[in-house]
Enzyme design. Structure first.
Site, PDB file in Angstrom:
ATOM      1  N   ASP A  30       0.854  -1.185   0.000  1.00 38.96           N
ATOM      2  CA  ASP A  30       0.000   0.000   0.000  1.00 38.96           C
ATOM      3  C   ASP A  30       0.893   1.238   0.000  1.00 38.96           C
ATOM      4  OD1 ASP A  30      -1.667   2.229   1.238  1.00 38.96           O
ATOM      5  OD2 ASP A  30      -3.165   0.633   1.134  1.00 38.96           O
ATOM      6  N   ILE A  31       0.545   2.247  -0.787  1.00 36.84           N
ATOM      7  CA  ILE A  31       1.387   3.455  -0.856  1.00 36.84           C
ATOM      8  C   ILE A  31       1.255   4.328   0.385  1.00 36.84           C
ATOM      9  CG2 ILE A  31       1.453   3.529  -3.381  1.00 36.84           C
ATOM     10  CD1 ILE A  31      -0.576   5.878  -3.197  1.00 36.84           C
ATOM     11  N   ASN A  86     -13.217  -3.572   2.396  1.00 39.04           N
ATOM     12  CA  ASN A  86     -14.232  -2.528   2.498  1.00 39.04           C
ATOM     13  C   ASN A  86     -15.140  -2.598   1.273  1.00 39.04           C
ATOM     14  OD1 ASN A  86     -13.007  -1.426   4.868  1.00 39.04           O
ATOM     15  ND2 ASN A  86     -11.490  -0.465   3.566  1.00 39.04           N
ATOM     16  N   GLU A  94     -12.673   3.007  -0.967  1.00 44.42           N
ATOM     17  CA  GLU A  94     -12.190   4.212  -1.646  1.00 44.42           C
ATOM     18  C   GLU A  94     -11.918   4.001  -3.131  1.00 44.42           C
ATOM     19  OE1 GLU A  94      -8.861   5.727   0.558  1.00 44.42           O
ATOM     20  OE2 GLU A  94     -10.066   6.000   2.376  1.00 44.42           O
ATOM     21  N   VAL A  95     -11.530   2.796  -3.514  1.00 40.21           N
ATOM     22  CA  VAL A  95     -11.277   2.474  -4.923  1.00 40.21           C
ATOM     23  C   VAL A  95     -12.329   1.455  -5.339  1.00 40.21           C
ATOM     24  CG1 VAL A  95      -9.630   1.517  -6.587  1.00 40.21           C
ATOM     25  CG2 VAL A  95      -8.804   2.914  -4.672  1.00 40.21           C
ATOM     26  N   HIS A  99     -10.620  -5.286  -3.407  1.00 41.06           N
ATOM     27  CA  HIS A  99      -9.254  -5.474  -2.933  1.00 41.06           C
ATOM     28  C   HIS A  99      -9.282  -5.792  -1.450  1.00 41.06           C
ATOM     29  CE1 HIS A  99     -10.150  -1.197  -2.392  1.00 41.06           C
ATOM     30  NE2 HIS A  99      -9.240  -1.160  -1.430  1.00 41.06           N
ATOM     31  N   HIS A 101      -7.071  -5.556   2.054  1.00 42.26           N
ATOM     32  CA  HIS A 101      -5.935  -5.015   2.786  1.00 42.26           C
ATOM     33  C   HIS A 101      -5.452  -6.134   3.706  1.00 42.26           C
ATOM     34  CE1 HIS A 101      -6.743  -0.675   1.938  1.00 42.26           C
ATOM     35  NE2 HIS A 101      -7.963  -1.151   1.754  1.00 42.26           N
TER      36      HIS A 101
END
Length: 116
Positions: A30-31, A86, A94-95, A99, A101
Site C-alpha cells: 500500500d502506498i 471494504n 475508496e477504490v 481489494h 488489505h
C-alpha cells in the site's frame, strides 16, 4: 474498466511495489501503509466489490485469502494478521475495485472497530 486505478496497476501502466502476481491476482505494498506490513491483494479482472460478486468469482475470492495468508507470513507478520475488505460507501471503499488489505507486523493490530 480502462481508467480504474487497480486495473491500470494490474496491467503495469502504473508502477507498484509488487510482492505477488499470478493469472488471477496481483499484490503490492500500500502506498500509504496503516501498519508496518500493509499489502493490497487485488483481482486482475475488474470486480467492483463483494456486493457484485457471483458464484463465478469463488475461485478468485478463495485465492485472495490463501495468498493473503502466505504474503502475511512472508512479509513480516508470521504471528497473525488482519484481512480487511471494504465495500461500498458505507463500508469505506475508496477504490471501486475489489481489494483486500492485509495488515500486520510485530505488534497486535489493535481493536477491530472503534466502540461507540
Amino acid at each position: 474498466m480502462e481508467d480504474c486505478l487497480f486495473c491500470r496497476i494490474a496491467r503495469g501502466e502504473i508502477p507498484s511495489r509488487k510482492v505477488y502476481e499470478d493469472d488471477l491476482l496481483i499484490a503490492f505494498h500500500d502506498i500509504n501503509p496503516a501498519r508496518p506490513m500493509h499489502l493490497l491483494v487485488v483481482p486482475r479482472r475488474h470486480i467492483v466489490s463483494l456486493q457484485t460478486v457471483t458464484a463465478d468469482d469463488e475461485p478468485v475470492l478463495g485465492r485472495m485469502l490463501t495468498v493473503a495468508r502466505r504474503l502475511a507470513e512472508e512479509n513480516g507478520s508470521p504471528d497473525g494478521f488482519r484481512v480487511i475488505i471494504n465495500n461500498g460507501r458505507v463500508g469505506g471503499q475508496e477504490v471501486p475495485h475489489l481489494h483486500a488489505h492485509v495488515v500486520g507486523g510485530p505488534e497486535p493490530v489493535g481493536p477491530m472497530l472503534k466502540r461507540n
